[in-house]
Enzyme design. Sequence first.
Site, short mmCIF file in Angstrom:
data_model
loop_
_atom_site.label_atom_id
_atom_site.label_comp_id
_atom_site.label_asym_id
_atom_site.label_seq_id
_atom_site.Cartn_x
_atom_site.Cartn_y
_atom_site.Cartn_z
N GLY A 65 -24.53 -11.78 76.11
CA GLY A 65 -25.13 -13.04 76.48
C GLY A 65 -26.65 -12.96 76.35
O GLY A 65 -27.22 -11.87 76.43
N GLY A 112 -21.04 -9.51 76.02
CA GLY A 112 -20.35 -10.70 75.55
C GLY A 112 -19.76 -10.57 74.16
O GLY A 112 -18.81 -11.28 73.82
N GLU A 135 -23.95 -3.27 81.31
CA GLU A 135 -24.38 -4.25 82.31
C GLU A 135 -24.89 -3.66 83.62
O GLU A 135 -25.75 -4.26 84.27
CB GLU A 135 -23.22 -5.23 82.62
CG GLU A 135 -22.88 -6.16 81.49
CD GLU A 135 -21.95 -5.57 80.44
OE1 GLU A 135 -21.58 -6.27 79.49
OE2 GLU A 135 -21.59 -4.37 80.57
N ASP A 143 -18.31 -7.34 82.52
CA ASP A 143 -17.45 -8.51 82.71
C ASP A 143 -16.74 -8.91 81.43
O ASP A 143 -16.28 -8.04 80.69
CB ASP A 143 -18.27 -9.66 83.31
CG ASP A 143 -19.41 -10.12 82.40
OD1 ASP A 143 -19.82 -9.34 81.51
OD2 ASP A 143 -19.90 -11.25 82.58
#
Length: 347
Positions: A65, A112, A135, A143
């Site tokens: 992201g 992502g 992350e 995630d």
Amino acid sequence: MAGDVITQSHDAVGRITLNRPKALHALTLGMCGEIIAALQGWRTNPTVSRVMIDHSEGRGFCAGGDIRLLYESLCGGGDARAFFHSEYRMNHLLFSFAKPAVCFMDGIVMGGGAGLAMPCRYRVATEATVFAMPETGIGLFPDVGGSRFLSRLPGRAGEWLALTGARLSGADCLALGLATHYLPREALPDAKTRLSTAGERIDIILQDFSVEPPTASIIQQRPAIDRLFAGDRTEDIIAALEADSSPWAMQQLAEIRKKSPRSSKVALRQLAEGRKVRHFSDTMRMEYRIVSRLLEKPDFMEGVRAFIIDKDNRPRWSPPRFEDVMEDEIDAIFAPLPEDEEWTPLE
């Protein structure tokens, strides 16, 4: 002028091409929306029988992201949760998509980017693939479905990747099952052409272009990973690494100590919980609860400041020590949100 995502269908193939090369194709809220719209259209289009996901020029498939945009949004009082809500819907739509999808994991695949690749039935690595879930180094957690795909890797490879942010080669990805095929980069244009124009089975096309990868370093590292990352608490893993004292163990220890203590504990709990979750929608609901809480903590803003904005690489985590992160705080991060704030999949 082409946008940040190019979506097109030709013959039986729906194609999604990430097109932000200067940003390593990092995802934005708008990009997630465009991908969702394309997939929803192809889902009910009888002429489209397969989906292909790749990137335009540049050295990365997708670096994750767009963290800088999220940081700027939070600085301006915005709600960064909107991005994650949409991104997780995109991840879930891909995971539940009935038509087979092929993702070309060529170049950098982080965060992502893995969320786009891992739900696909066919995941193609190359000699240029660099896969990581980094992350915890910016105060978040692995995630985009990491609760599922990391927790189901062999042994304790998932815990090692989540806690250290270690980078894997294409050969490593194939050895762990993160990739289904290994193709030389030079073969990708021809492979994509056949996938786009032929009525052949996808697995046969990819097998025709597949080559034997170099020896995966992860094979030699696996015994040490499974032994040293076997603990259920970060403190136990740190103690095991300290007691081992080998150069490799010391390197892993140094990496873990750079990460947010809170995020590291969340990641370890996340994988333990992820092994129990059967439905991917429940996985995404859990991850949305986590990200909603972590965005309220100081570590995300501090991690982005240290590594992306100021680039001093000296984050001041709060709290700074692993032993200062209490279990009741971790419990609260995983607790349900108010009903009107919970994540929901697309209809």
